[in-house]
Design an enzyme around this catalytic site. Structure first.
Site, PDB file in Angstrom:
ATOM      1  N   CYS A  73      26.813 -60.666 -24.235  1.00 14.42           N
ATOM      2  CA  CYS A  73      26.371 -61.676 -25.194  1.00 14.42           C
ATOM      3  C   CYS A  73      26.060 -62.957 -24.433  1.00 14.42           C
ATOM      4  O   CYS A  73      26.540 -63.163 -23.322  1.00 14.42           O
ATOM      5  CB  CYS A  73      27.464 -61.941 -26.204  1.00 14.42           C
ATOM      6  SG  CYS A  73      28.084 -60.449 -26.984  1.00 14.42           S
TER       7      CYS A  73
ATOM      8  N   ARG B  22      19.992 -61.795 -23.202  1.00 12.99           N
ATOM      9  CA  ARG B  22      21.294 -61.167 -22.925  1.00 12.99           C
ATOM     10  C   ARG B  22      21.699 -60.230 -24.057  1.00 12.99           C
ATOM     11  O   ARG B  22      22.085 -59.101 -23.844  1.00 12.99           O
ATOM     12  CB  ARG B  22      22.354 -62.243 -22.719  1.00 12.99           C
ATOM     13  CG  ARG B  22      22.228 -62.935 -21.395  1.00 12.99           C
ATOM     14  CD  ARG B  22      23.333 -63.943 -21.242  1.00 12.99           C
ATOM     15  NE  ARG B  22      24.629 -63.320 -21.131  1.00 12.99           N
ATOM     16  CZ  ARG B  22      25.290 -63.170 -20.004  1.00 12.99           C
ATOM     17  NH1 ARG B  22      24.784 -63.605 -18.882  1.00 12.99           N
ATOM     18  NH2 ARG B  22      26.485 -62.618 -19.991  1.00 12.99           N
TER      19      ARG B  22
ATOM     20  N   TRP C  52      25.438 -58.970 -28.728  1.00 13.84           N
ATOM     21  CA  TRP C  52      25.123 -57.567 -28.440  1.00 13.84           C
ATOM     22  C   TRP C  52      26.328 -56.811 -28.964  1.00 13.84           C
ATOM     23  O   TRP C  52      27.404 -56.856 -28.375  1.00 13.84           O
ATOM     24  CB  TRP C  52      24.951 -57.369 -26.933  1.00 13.84           C
ATOM     25  CG  TRP C  52      24.508 -55.995 -26.559  1.00 13.84           C
ATOM     26  CD1 TRP C  52      23.221 -55.542 -26.454  1.00 13.84           C
ATOM     27  CD2 TRP C  52      25.339 -54.877 -26.231  1.00 13.84           C
ATOM     28  NE1 TRP C  52      23.213 -54.223 -26.094  1.00 13.84           N
ATOM     29  CE2 TRP C  52      24.486 -53.778 -25.948  1.00 13.84           C
ATOM     30  CE3 TRP C  52      26.716 -54.672 -26.161  1.00 13.84           C
ATOM     31  CZ2 TRP C  52      24.966 -52.519 -25.602  1.00 13.84           C
ATOM     32  CZ3 TRP C  52      27.198 -53.414 -25.804  1.00 13.84           C
ATOM     33  CH2 TRP C  52      26.316 -52.361 -25.525  1.00 13.84           C
TER      34      TRP C  52
ATOM     35  N   ASN D 101      32.546 -63.146 -25.548  1.00 12.99           N
ATOM     36  CA  ASN D 101      31.809 -62.087 -24.875  1.00 12.99           C
ATOM     37  C   ASN D 101      32.836 -61.165 -24.229  1.00 12.99           C
ATOM     38  O   ASN D 101      33.747 -61.640 -23.564  1.00 12.99           O
ATOM     39  CB  ASN D 101      30.902 -62.715 -23.807  1.00 12.99           C
ATOM     40  CG  ASN D 101      30.105 -61.678 -23.054  1.00 12.99           C
ATOM     41  OD1 ASN D 101      29.970 -60.544 -23.497  1.00 12.99           O
ATOM     42  ND2 ASN D 101      29.575 -62.067 -21.906  1.00 12.99           N
ATOM     43  N   GLY D 102      32.692 -59.859 -24.433  1.00 14.48           N
ATOM     44  CA  GLY D 102      33.650 -58.922 -23.853  1.00 14.48           C
ATOM     45  C   GLY D 102      34.260 -58.056 -24.934  1.00 14.48           C
ATOM     46  O   GLY D 102      33.709 -57.933 -26.026  1.00 14.48           O
TER      47      GLY D 102
ATOM     48  N   GLU E 155      13.714 -44.153 -11.043  1.00 14.33           N
ATOM     49  CA  GLU E 155      13.468 -45.506 -11.523  1.00 14.33           C
ATOM     50  C   GLU E 155      12.286 -45.530 -12.503  1.00 14.33           C
ATOM     51  O   GLU E 155      12.333 -46.202 -13.539  1.00 14.33           O
ATOM     52  CB  GLU E 155      13.226 -46.440 -10.321  1.00 14.33           C
ATOM     53  CG  GLU E 155      12.884 -47.876 -10.642  1.00 14.33           C
ATOM     54  CD  GLU E 155      13.935 -48.612 -11.468  1.00 14.33           C
ATOM     55  OE1 GLU E 155      15.032 -48.083 -11.689  1.00 14.33           O
ATOM     56  OE2 GLU E 155      13.622 -49.729 -11.924  1.00 14.33           O
TER      57      GLU E 155
ATOM     58  N   LYS F  21      12.605 -46.775 -16.373  1.00 14.83           N
ATOM     59  CA  LYS F  21      11.765 -47.833 -16.946  1.00 14.83           C
ATOM     60  C   LYS F  21      11.058 -47.302 -18.197  1.00 14.83           C
ATOM     61  O   LYS F  21      10.954 -47.989 -19.203  1.00 14.83           O
ATOM     62  CB  LYS F  21      10.704 -48.293 -15.928  1.00 14.83           C
ATOM     63  CG  LYS F  21      11.261 -49.144 -14.807  1.00 14.83           C
ATOM     64  CD  LYS F  21      11.510 -50.545 -15.290  1.00 14.83           C
ATOM     65  CE  LYS F  21      12.520 -51.294 -14.444  1.00 14.83           C
ATOM     66  NZ  LYS F  21      13.894 -50.856 -14.495  1.00 14.83           N
TER      67      LYS F  21
ATOM     68  N   GLU G 191      13.558 -46.983 -21.111  1.00 18.66           N
ATOM     69  CA  GLU G 191      14.173 -48.181 -21.672  1.00 18.66           C
ATOM     70  C   GLU G 191      13.188 -49.089 -22.386  1.00 18.66           C
ATOM     71  O   GLU G 191      13.577 -49.763 -23.333  1.00 18.66           O
ATOM     72  CB  GLU G 191      14.975 -48.954 -20.627  1.00 18.66           C
ATOM     73  CG  GLU G 191      14.171 -49.553 -19.503  1.00 18.66           C
ATOM     74  CD  GLU G 191      15.042 -50.272 -18.489  1.00 18.66           C
ATOM     75  OE1 GLU G 191      16.140 -50.719 -18.824  1.00 18.66           O
ATOM     76  OE2 GLU G 191      14.605 -50.391 -17.333  1.00 18.66           O
TER      77      GLU G 191
ATOM     78  N   HIS H 113      14.529 -25.392 -10.673  1.00 22.17           N
ATOM     79  CA  HIS H 113      15.851 -24.894 -11.056  1.00 22.17           C
ATOM     80  C   HIS H 113      16.188 -25.268 -12.493  1.00 22.17           C
ATOM     81  O   HIS H 113      17.346 -25.509 -12.819  1.00 22.17           O
ATOM     82  CB  HIS H 113      16.894 -25.415 -10.068  1.00 22.17           C
ATOM     83  CG  HIS H 113      16.599 -24.974  -8.671  1.00 22.17           C
ATOM     84  ND1 HIS H 113      17.034 -23.776  -8.150  1.00 22.17           N
ATOM     85  CD2 HIS H 113      15.820 -25.545  -7.709  1.00 22.17           C
ATOM     86  CE1 HIS H 113      16.573 -23.639  -6.916  1.00 22.17           C
ATOM     87  NE2 HIS H 113      15.828 -24.704  -6.626  1.00 22.17           N
TER      88      HIS H 113
ATOM     89  N   LYS I  92      20.690 -57.731 -20.736  1.00 21.26           N
ATOM     90  CA  LYS I  92      20.384 -57.983 -19.325  1.00 21.26           C
ATOM     91  C   LYS I  92      21.600 -57.782 -18.435  1.00 21.26           C
ATOM     92  O   LYS I  92      21.494 -57.269 -17.335  1.00 21.26           O
ATOM     93  CB  LYS I  92      19.841 -59.413 -19.192  1.00 21.26           C
ATOM     94  CG  LYS I  92      19.374 -59.769 -17.797  1.00 21.26           C
ATOM     95  CD  LYS I  92      18.122 -59.021 -17.439  1.00 21.26           C
ATOM     96  CE  LYS I  92      17.708 -59.235 -16.007  1.00 21.26           C
ATOM     97  NZ  LYS I  92      16.798 -58.167 -15.562  1.00 21.26           N
TER      98      LYS I  92
HETATM   99  C1  F6R Z   1      17.208 -51.376 -15.878  1.00 25.72           C
HETATM  100  C2  F6R Z   1      18.222 -52.372 -15.621  1.00 25.72           C
HETATM  101  C3  F6R Z   1      19.635 -51.933 -15.559  1.00 25.72           C
HETATM  102  C4  F6R Z   1      20.392 -52.727 -14.482  1.00 25.72           C
HETATM  103  C5  F6R Z   1      21.880 -52.383 -14.522  1.00 25.72           C
HETATM  104  C6  F6R Z   1      22.653 -53.084 -13.420  1.00 25.72           C
HETATM  105  O1  F6R Z   1      15.944 -51.934 -15.850  1.00 25.72           O
HETATM  106  O2  F6R Z   1      17.936 -53.523 -15.474  1.00 25.72           O
HETATM  107  O3  F6R Z   1      19.731 -50.567 -15.329  1.00 25.72           O
HETATM  108  O4  F6R Z   1      19.852 -52.417 -13.243  1.00 25.72           O
HETATM  109  O5  F6R Z   1      22.381 -52.774 -15.764  1.00 25.72           O
HETATM  110  O6  F6R Z   1      22.541 -54.471 -13.517  1.00 25.72           O
HETATM  111  P1  F6R Z   1      22.932 -55.422 -12.319  1.00 25.72           P
HETATM  112  O7  F6R Z   1      21.920 -55.252 -11.262  1.00 25.72           O
HETATM  113  O8  F6R Z   1      22.908 -56.796 -12.906  1.00 25.72           O
HETATM  114  O9  F6R Z   1      24.285 -55.009 -11.860  1.00 25.72           O
END
Ligand code: F6R
Length: 615
Positions: A2, A27, A74, A100-101, A488, A492, A495, A511, A610
């Site tokens: 959050c 966030r 969140w 937050n938490g 990756e 992307k 998400e 497999h 984020k």
């Molecule tokens: C995907 C993404 C997440 C972060 C993950 C780790 O696009 O951004 O998968 O990579 O939450 O976040 P950090 O790098 O802040 O530890």
């Protein structure tokens, strides 16, 4: 996850809090709220489920008052609703809290409150905090003591900011564990508090993060920071270098698009002064490990989550080939609950752009507390908890704030940081020397230009997004250094476009996953000219034989691949070690254009945040 913002000073708090919420919107964004206290104790609380715009629309006149707190949520406990949005209040309104938490023992605390005649009104774990503070105030404790007692009782990782109705001239803030940061911002005769630095930047660059286990009583004229035992901690704020202009979207439609386009600069900034050709070598002053320590290493372990873990998987190849050390890359949330055997001869590298991901911090704490292995943090946030857990041995990504929830430029920079670190270790150990070291450095220095040239393929990626926007599944294949890139690309895609996608090592496809392939399944094949090209070529033939549409990312001039594929996205010819920087671009852009073609909310994808500060 959050976002939290707070203000105390002489200005009207409402607009400052609201503007801070806009900056923190990346966030958490399922609901938001704010509370503003006037000097006579008049309290205004507004909260709304939905995007921040819902809250803004409900605020016809900004509430009066010079002290305020705000929150973007969140949801963890309790549905997304007005009632579950923060701030939460004690029943008598004496304590006002944003959180937050996760309060892990909230059920037991609710029972205790109920036994004392206090019924919580929301479904959240957070509400127990103001309710308990209220209980202690009614028992005659002052707010300092009530706040401190509650901090001692709530379990789990928690960040809390509170206001006292009777004393509108101050705020309280605390950080317990790794539920996300609390940063104090020091102004002229005003103070700010936020969950992360970008929210503070328009007002001040003089900041002090609270360390784990610290709490603060924040007043415009006087701020006191203490640890949980009551020992005072000096207020010694540092200047941060983040540029507020860098937080603006500029001419771009989305932050993600802007951040994809600025990757050549992000890469150059990350490498600058660290990798040099004359004399060939690397300088990593912030990594406080001596040559002797580096020479004594026998193994490297890289941990991270999501995109950062994918950068770590690329880093594994760099460590093996450039540092000459056996290397593993592990998901931090799995690693931290296993019993791996580590010792001082294993270097643990944590990759976390935010420096606050709860599982990555948990893994680092585990390493520090149980094995004492040397640690390096790769992070975009100076002064983050990850840096502290690495005992100050950090490589800062220097990307500027990354606002798009889907990481892009920090992924690139993390790969570059791992490359530089691998060169540093390889040089110290004598694995890289003379011409080999020079070649390795030279190759890295080409990366920003290669990324820049690959960005010129945006139009082809847009077309892929347009044509594939209605598919239900995508498969991404790669081998060797391109396998993490396939993961990756698929991440992307999932998400931000919400299309189901899988990233697979191309050799593994036979497999199992090959059973899914048919005409309706586009396959993105990452096939630059590298030592595994011929194997990859065979795998492309195998998917084509099953009617899949093949979108091949290959080296420019590869006429054979271009002719074989349905779509060909060229990347510049480059050293295979550098190719991940190039193939990352179509991986990101295809997802971006799929999402925009489907009308998805690119910068605020559903259910994501984020910084992931809960387990
Ligand atoms: C995907 C993404 C997440 C972060 C993950 C780790 O696009 O951004 O998968 O990579 O939450 O976040 P950090 O790098 O802040 O530890």
């Amino acid at each position: 996850m959050c976002g939290i913002i707070g203000y105390v000073g002489k200005q009207a708090a409402g607009p400052i809090v609201l503007e801070g919420l806009q900056r923190l919107n990346y966030r958490g964004y399922d609901s938001s709220g704010l509370a503003v206290l006037d000097h006579d104790g008049a309290l205004a609380v507004m909260k709304r489920a939905g995007k921040l715009a819902e809250l803004e629309a409900s605020l016809t006149t900004p509430p009066a008052g010079r002290t305020g707190i705000g929150h973007t949520r969140w949801a963890t406990h309790g549905a997304v609703s007005d009632g579950n949005a923060h701030p939460h209040l004690s029943s008598d309104g004496a304590a006002i809290v944003v959180h937050n938490g996760i309060v892990e023992n909230y059920r037991a605390l609710r029972e205790r409150l109920a036994a004392a005649g206090v019924e919580c009104r929301s479904e959240t774990d957070s509400e127990v905090i103001p309710q308990l503070i209220g209980l202690y105030l009614r028992e005659g404790h002052d707010f300092d003591e009530a706040f401190r007692r509650v901090l001692g009782e709530i379990e789990g990782g928690n960040a809390v900011v509170a206001m006292e109705r009777r004393r509108p001239e101050r705020l309280y803030a605390a950080r317990l564990g790794n539920a996300g940061g609390i940063v104090l911002g020091v102004g002229g005769d005003e103070m700010f508090v936020a969950s992360d630095v970008p929210a503070l930047l328009p007002h001040t660059t003089l900041v002090q993060p609270l360390a784990n286990g610290q709490w603060a009583r924040i007043g415009a004229a006087e701020t006191t920071i203490r640890d949980l035992d009551g020992a005072e901690v000096a207020l010694a704020p540092q200047r941060v270098s983040m540029d507020p202009v860098a937080v603006a979207k500029g001419p771009y439609t989305h932050f993600m698009q802007k951040e994809i386009m600025e990757q050549p600069r992000a890469l150059s900034d990350c490498i600058r002064g660290r990798a040099h050709v004359n004399p060939a070598g690397v300088s990593l002053e912030d990594v406080r490990l001596s040559d002797d320590q580096l020479r004594s290493l026998r193994r490297v372990l890289i941990v991270g989550m999501g995109t950062s873990m994918h950068a770590g998987m690329v880093g594994r190849y760099y460590m093996e080939s450039l540092a000459g050390l056996p290397t593993d890359c592990d998901n931090a949330s799995e690693f931290r609950y296993r019993a791996p055997l580590l010792g001082p001869e294993t270097l643990v590298v944590a990759v976390t752009q935010s420096g606050e991901t709860v599982d990555t911090l948990g893994a680092m704490a585990q390493v520090r507390d149980h094995w004492g292995a040397p640690r390096v943090a790769i992070t975009n946030v100076e002064e983050s908890e990850a840096t502290r857990l690495a005992a100050g041995s950090a490589i800062y990504l220097r990307c500027g704030p990354e606002i798009g929830v889907a990481s892009t430029k920090t992924f690139m920079a993390s790969m570059a940081a791992l490359y530089v670190l691998a060169c540093r270790i390889g040089a110290a150990r004598g694995h890289l020397r003379g011409a080999t070291l020079e070649r390795a450095i030279d190759a890295l220095l080409t990366a920003p230009g290669i990324v820049d040239r690959t960005l010129a393929q945006a139009e082809i990626c847009r077309e892929v997004g347009r044509v594939c926007q209605d598919v239900e599944h995508m498969l991404y294949l790669g081998r060797g250094l391109q396998y993490p890139l396939a993961m990756e690309g698929a991440l992307k895609c999932k998400e931000i476009s919400y299309i189901h996608a899988e990233g697979y090592p191309a050799g593994e496809m036979k497999h199992g996953p090959i059973a899914l392939i048919d005409r309706s399944m586009p396959v993105v094949a990452l096939a630059p000219r590298d030592p595994l090209y011929d194997k990859m070529w065979s795998n492309i033939q195998q998917v084509q034989a099953r009617d899949a549409t093949v979108i091949a990312v290959g080296t420019e001039g590869d006429a054979e691949l271009e002719a074989a594929a349905d779509v060909f996205i060229p990347i510049p010819a480059c050293d295979p070690l550098i190719a991940p920087f190039a193939t990352a671009i179509p991986a990101q852009l295809i997802a971006y254009y799929l999402a925009t073609a489907r009308g998805a909310d690119v910068d605020q994808p559903r259910h994501l945040a984020k910084t992931v500060t809960v387990e």
